[in-house]
Design a protein around this motif. Structure first.
Motif, PDB file in Angstrom:
ATOM      1  N   ASP A  86      17.191 -44.546 -31.603  1.00 20.45           N
ATOM      2  CA  ASP A  86      15.656 -45.034 -31.910  1.00 20.45           C
ATOM      3  C   ASP A  86      14.943 -44.633 -30.673  1.00 20.45           C
TER       4      ASP A  86
ATOM      5  N   ASN B  72      14.982 -46.034 -26.885  1.00 19.62           N
ATOM      6  CA  ASN B  72      14.977 -47.550 -26.907  1.00 19.62           C
ATOM      7  C   ASN B  72      16.400 -47.940 -27.082  1.00 19.62           C
ATOM      8  N   GLU B  73      17.091 -47.229 -28.076  1.00 17.14           N
ATOM      9  CA  GLU B  73      18.519 -47.775 -28.348  1.00 17.14           C
ATOM     10  C   GLU B  73      19.175 -46.823 -29.163  1.00 17.14           C
TER      11      GLU B  73
ATOM     12  N   LYS C 186      11.739 -55.707 -40.832  1.00 18.54           N
ATOM     13  CA  LYS C 186      12.826 -55.013 -41.340  1.00 18.54           C
ATOM     14  C   LYS C 186      13.466 -55.386 -42.799  1.00 18.54           C
TER      15      LYS C 186
END
Ligand SMILES: Nc1ncnc2c1ncn2[C@@H]1O[C@H](COP(=O)(O)OP(=O)(O)O)[C@@H](O)[C@H]1O
Ligand SMILES: [Mg+2]
Length: 364
Positions: free
Chosen positions: A300, A313-314, A258
């Motif tokens: 996401d 996912n979130e 990331k």
């Protein structure tokens, strides 16, 4: 016209302190200075609030200077002031809107939002409940499921139970989740404490890592998927951006991939059929509404490679905000430049505060 005074708050006690500094720096560069007057409020890694020097510069140099006067926002709705804790200097600012650019715990989790509520100041982004839920992967998935949104199978357990009866936890994971799986602390971010587990030998170590970060741990089925994200903007009826795809440099999108790797790539817009894009955008909006988010969020997804099945996912309630971050880039690709995005977020914060102020607090 009188300028609106915006308090940008950054840094903080979370593991995402440095990311927050980059996000704040980008916002500071891009914000329309004709319309807004910026007050920079830095929070050190120990949690001290500072405004007296250039806090961004100070936090970047990673020193916790003793002579810097710590300040505080008091939880009392009198004058929205930032008040020095020591009386050496008497600088006080009235803040019209706060822009919390704090990622992770103690900022993205509803805690600082609670303080803004007490002080009755408008602020950018989600309120207390949505922020708290957004940082708890277990509660978030439960909300998504309750709305019928597709979520990867997972189980959740407490650190204490793991410490007391690890065998029981291991057999539950092996029966219900199997390998490969992801072990995650429920409350964290930036992939901190997350491990992909391929075989039984790796499981205990992964759980012990996650247990360092939170008292609640998730074991989740690994999806062999493309990672797609959409940006959301609005209050009750959010708009959704074009999707973007992440191609992580590592096996999964871990902390290194990331923030440190040059080889992770963003593909904007993500290549997919119109139909799939609509499906993603529709789920993103539903997820935003299910959590009762406000202002902004990044949704996401996992798009399973074999089946093209979509999993949410979130939702991140304070997504990364650097110039090269997915959240602003997706808006740029959707026709909304960075400076206008910041403007819109501040306006949404003011609107949301107005809407909440309509509530009466007495019994009639
Ligand atoms: N169930 C899963 N299947 C496949 N990859 C996953 C799964 N869960 C997490 N990952 C990988 O780990 C990364 C971080 O996990 P995530 O749940 O998004 O935590 P964070 O809040 O720290 O970003 C994801 O971006 C993805 O690369
Ligand atoms: Mg994530």
């Amino acid at each position: 016209m009188k300028k609106i005074r915006v308090g940008i708050i950054f840094g903080g006690r979370s593991g995402e302190h440095e990311v927050s500094l980059s996000s704040a720096e980008s916002i500071l560069k891009a914000i329309n200075k004709n319309k807004y007057e910026v007050v920079l409020i830095g929070i050190t890694k120990k949690g001290k609030w500072i405004i007296s020097e250039n806090p961004l510069k100070l936090l970047k140099s990673q020193v916790e200077k003793e002579e810097v006067v710590p300040v505080a926002l008091i939880g009392e709705p009198s004058d929205r002031q930032i008040i020095p804790i020591s009386n050496k200097k008497t600088r006080v600012e009235r803040i019209d809107v706060f822009f919390p650019v704090l990622h992770g715990p103690y900022g993205e989790d509803g805690s600082v939002q609670g303080l803004f509520e007490l002080a009755d100041v408008p602020y950018v982004g989600s309120g207390v409940a949505a922020s708290a839920i957004g940082l708890d992967k277990d509660l978030m998935k439960k909300i998504f499921r309750s709305e019928g949104l597709p979520v990867a199978d997972y189980i959740v357990f407490k650190r204490k139970i793991w410490e007391e009866n690890s065998k029981k936890i291991i057999s539950k994971i092996e029966e219900e989740i199997r390998y490969p799986c992801f072990i995650k602390p429920a409350n964290a971010g930036s992939s901190v404490g997350i491990t992909k587990v391929h075989c039984p030998e790796e499981l205990s170590t992964a759980i012990n890592i996650a247990a360092k970060y939170d008292r609640k741990i998730l074991a989740e089925v690994a999806i062999d998927a493309r990672e797609i994200e959409c940006s959301l903007l609005g209050n009750d009826e959010p708009e959704v951006s074009v999707p973007g795809e992440i191609i992580p440099a590592n096996e999964f999108y871990d902390y290194e991939a990331k923030y440190h790797s040059e080889n992770s790539r963003l593909i904007i817009p993500a290549r997919s059929s119109e139909k799939k894009i609509h499906e993603l955008q529709d789920i993103a909006k539903k997820a935003f509404k299910a959590m009762d988010c406000a202002g902004m969020a990044r949704a996401d997804f996992f798009l399973e490679k074999k089946t093209e099945k979509v999993y949410i996912n979130e939702l991140n309630t304070i997504p990364g905000f650097t110039k090269i971050s997915m959240y602003p880039k997706l808006w740029e690709a959707s026709g909304l430049p960075y400076t206008d995005l910041i403007d819109k977020l501040i306006q949404l914060a003011i609107e949301n505060h107005k809407e909440k102020s309509k509530n009466i607090t007495r019994y009639i």
